[in-house]
Write a protein that holds these residues in place. Structure first.
Motif, mmCIF file in Angstrom:
data_model
loop_
_atom_site.group_PDB
_atom_site.id
_atom_site.type_symbol
_atom_site.label_atom_id
_atom_site.label_comp_id
_atom_site.label_asym_id
_atom_site.label_seq_id
_atom_site.Cartn_x
_atom_site.Cartn_y
_atom_site.Cartn_z
ATOM 1 N N UNK A 98 0.802 -1.203 0.000
ATOM 2 C CA UNK A 98 0.000 0.000 0.000
ATOM 3 C C UNK A 98 0.839 1.259 0.000
ATOM 4 N N UNK A 99 0.182 2.358 0.342
ATOM 5 C CA UNK A 99 0.833 3.660 0.390
ATOM 6 C C UNK A 99 0.458 4.369 1.691
ATOM 7 N N UNK A 100 1.364 5.220 2.143
ATOM 8 C CA UNK A 100 1.141 6.042 3.329
ATOM 9 C C UNK A 100 1.542 7.468 3.002
ATOM 10 N N UNK A 101 0.936 8.432 3.686
ATOM 11 C CA UNK A 101 1.237 9.848 3.459
ATOM 12 C C UNK A 101 0.899 10.642 4.706
ATOM 13 N N UNK A 102 1.359 11.877 4.746
ATOM 14 C CA UNK A 102 1.050 12.766 5.868
ATOM 15 C C UNK A 102 1.129 14.215 5.416
ATOM 16 N N UNK A 103 1.147 15.124 6.373
ATOM 17 C CA UNK A 103 1.111 16.547 6.080
ATOM 18 C C UNK A 103 2.444 17.178 5.753
ATOM 19 N N UNK A 104 3.489 16.398 5.554
ATOM 20 C CA UNK A 104 4.752 16.971 5.114
ATOM 21 C C UNK A 104 5.962 16.602 5.945
ATOM 22 N N UNK A 105 5.773 15.969 7.104
ATOM 23 C CA UNK A 105 6.949 15.586 7.899
ATOM 24 C C UNK A 105 7.603 14.325 7.357
ATOM 25 N N UNK A 106 6.835 13.520 6.623
ATOM 26 C CA UNK A 106 7.341 12.265 6.069
ATOM 27 C C UNK A 106 6.879 11.077 6.888
ATOM 28 N N UNK A 107 6.855 9.922 6.274
ATOM 29 C CA UNK A 107 6.422 8.695 6.939
ATOM 30 C C UNK A 107 7.622 8.033 7.599
ATOM 31 N N UNK A 108 7.497 7.773 8.888
ATOM 32 C CA UNK A 108 8.559 7.150 9.660
ATOM 33 C C UNK A 108 8.405 5.641 9.707
ATOM 34 N N UNK A 109 7.144 5.143 9.751
ATOM 35 C CA UNK A 109 6.919 3.705 9.872
ATOM 36 C C UNK A 109 5.495 3.356 9.466
ATOM 37 N N UNK A 110 5.315 2.128 9.028
ATOM 38 C CA UNK A 110 3.996 1.536 8.829
ATOM 39 C C UNK A 110 4.034 0.174 9.494
ATOM 40 N N UNK A 111 3.040 -0.089 10.339
ATOM 41 C CA UNK A 111 2.933 -1.366 11.025
ATOM 42 C C UNK A 111 1.690 -2.083 10.526
ATOM 43 N N UNK A 112 1.762 -3.410 10.475
ATOM 44 C CA UNK A 112 0.665 -4.240 9.971
ATOM 45 C C UNK A 112 0.220 -5.192 11.071
#
Length: 115
Positions: free
Chosen positions: A26-40
């Motif tokens: 998949x994909x992750x996004x945020x308001x501009x700080x950047x994605x640090x991690x995705x957990x499942x």
């Protein structure tokens, strides 16, 4: 923009064969700080495992993630992905209501059956 993620490789109601791995992509996004991690999670958020992150393409860009989930036993799974931004902000379990709808970053839940 709130930190958010979507699983794009599965759909709710999908059946997957036992003994194989389930590709959670998949994909992750945020308001501009950047994605640090995705957990499942595959147990409705009881436990979480870290997904692999794709290349960081800069502020405001989507960041791909991947996790190979073993399908060992027959039965129902609830697959969830939870993103965390470099700001420390994490997706929420429950909707934070606001009239404009900007806080809709609830963790996606996909119901998958191992057959």
């Amino acid at each position: 923009m709130m930190v958010n993620s979507l699983v794009t490789s599965l759909r709710s109601g999908q059946q997957v064969p036992r003994g194989k791995t389930i590709p959670v992509r998949g994909v992750a996004w945020d308001g501009g700080s950047g994605i640090d991690a995705v957990d499942v999670s595959a147990d409705f958020g009881g436990s979480w495992q870290r997904a692999r992150l794709g290349k960081d393409l800069g502020r405001y860009s989507f960041r791909e993630f991947a996790f190979d989930l073993p399908a060992r036993e027959r039965g129902a799974l609830v697959v969830m992905a939870r993103a965390t931004g470099k700001s420390g902000e994490t997706q929420v379990n429950r909707l934070i209501f606001n009239p404009a709808g900007y806080h809709h970053n609830v963790i996606q839940r996909l119901y998958v059956e191992v057959v």
